[in-house]
Design an enzyme around this catalytic site. Sequence first.
Site, short mmCIF file in Angstrom:
data_model
loop_
_atom_site.label_atom_id
_atom_site.label_comp_id
_atom_site.label_asym_id
_atom_site.label_seq_id
_atom_site.Cartn_x
_atom_site.Cartn_y
_atom_site.Cartn_z
N SER A 28 0.82 -1.22 0.00
CA SER A 28 0.00 0.00 0.00
C SER A 28 0.84 1.26 0.00
CB SER A 28 -0.84 0.09 1.28
OG SER A 28 -1.88 -0.79 1.26
N HIS A 59 -3.37 0.62 -4.83
CA HIS A 59 -2.87 -0.60 -5.49
C HIS A 59 -3.25 -0.52 -6.97
CE1 HIS A 59 -2.96 -1.89 -1.32
NE2 HIS A 59 -2.17 -2.87 -1.63
N TYR A 83 -8.50 -10.64 2.11
CA TYR A 83 -9.72 -9.92 2.51
C TYR A 83 -10.55 -9.44 1.32
CZ TYR A 83 -7.07 -5.55 1.77
OH TYR A 83 -6.31 -4.55 1.24
N GLU A 84 -9.94 -9.43 0.13
CA GLU A 84 -10.70 -9.03 -1.05
C GLU A 84 -11.67 -10.13 -1.49
OE1 GLU A 84 -8.20 -6.58 -4.06
OE2 GLU A 84 -6.77 -7.71 -2.86
N ALA A 111 2.71 -2.29 4.24
CA ALA A 111 2.41 -1.28 5.25
C ALA A 111 1.81 -2.04 6.43
CB ALA A 111 1.41 -0.28 4.71
N ASN A 233 1.20 3.24 11.23
CA ASN A 233 0.36 3.67 12.37
C ASN A 233 0.69 2.81 13.57
OD1 ASN A 233 -1.19 1.68 10.41
ND2 ASN A 233 -1.94 1.28 12.47
N HIS A 245 -7.58 4.02 6.53
CA HIS A 245 -6.75 3.63 5.39
C HIS A 245 -6.02 4.85 4.79
CE1 HIS A 245 -5.28 1.29 2.07
NE2 HIS A 245 -5.88 2.10 1.20
N1 HPA Z 1 -3.32 -3.46 11.03
C1 HPA Z 1 -3.41 -4.27 9.96
N2 HPA Z 1 -2.98 -3.92 8.76
C2 HPA Z 1 -2.44 -2.72 8.62
C3 HPA Z 1 -2.30 -1.81 9.70
C4 HPA Z 1 -2.78 -2.22 10.98
O1 HPA Z 1 -2.70 -1.49 11.98
N3 HPA Z 1 -1.71 -0.70 9.21
C5 HPA Z 1 -1.48 -0.92 7.90
N4 HPA Z 1 -1.91 -2.13 7.52
#
Ligand code: HPA
Length: 270
Positions: A28, A59, A83-84, A111, A233, A245
């Site tokens: 991402s 993406h 998850y898609e 990410a 994050n 996101h």
């Molecule tokens: N959790 C899961 N997937 C992620 C996160 C997260 O905090 N940040 C970026 N992708």
Amino acid sequence: MYSKINRAAAYIQSFYHNKIDLAIVLGSGLGPLADEIENPIIIDYKDIPNFPTSSLVGHAGQLIIGTLAGKTVLAMKGRFHYYEGHDMETVVLPIRVFKKLGIENLILTNACGGIREDLNPGQIMLITDHIGFYCPSPLRGPNYDEFGPRFKDMTEVYSKKIGAIALDVAKNNNISLAKGVYAFFKGPMYESPAEILAYKALGADTVGMSTVPEAIVARHCGMTTLGISLITNKAAGLGNSELSHSEVVEAANAAEKNLVTLVTGIVKEW
Ligand code: HPA
């Protein structure tokens, strides 16, 4: 499955049939690395037999073949996530296609959320190992003997040798590169704070929704793999705001310059 893999590989070879040194999967917001590739041949996923299309913001859905730091690379801009709604065989299809193309080396990027205290947004981490308890096995079902054995060792999914190169390249470029364990979460919702505490107790340093299935399949077929995470994050319950996101994509974009320097340097030394 073999014929799916063979058809996709044959289509890619109709554009480029020479040796490719390395494949790079871009997570991402990490797509800009692909812009550094010289003399690119661009192939849209929608044209590759048996490749699903990737719809997520951040993406793009393209393979880019060209030169980076003197090596021939294939970058995957946009990956397939569980998850898609894809089954695991589809999630890992590109890795097997890469192997079929004769590619033996792989960089997986993602990410992720930071669990360990020192893993704050913008920090880059070398993945030393993963936790995939909650990841449906991508090797379940008939074994594809052409790729690897039924019961495969997972002691060193992420190459220690290439990891050491990554740490050297980071040091030489004054980029902070942490080391840690990445845990898989199915998503697409982010984790609950209690789930993050559970992951922490299990030994996870970061958490994300990709990479582990691809790394398992790469190991199954004997590829040398490097994993690089960008913490975008603090994981759920550890920061002071809700997760979004757009925050993830923003943090990824902010760290892009360091990531490009790091990955380019690693490719050069590989
Ligand atoms: N959790 C899961 N997937 C992620 C996160 C997260 O905090 N940040 C970026 N992708």
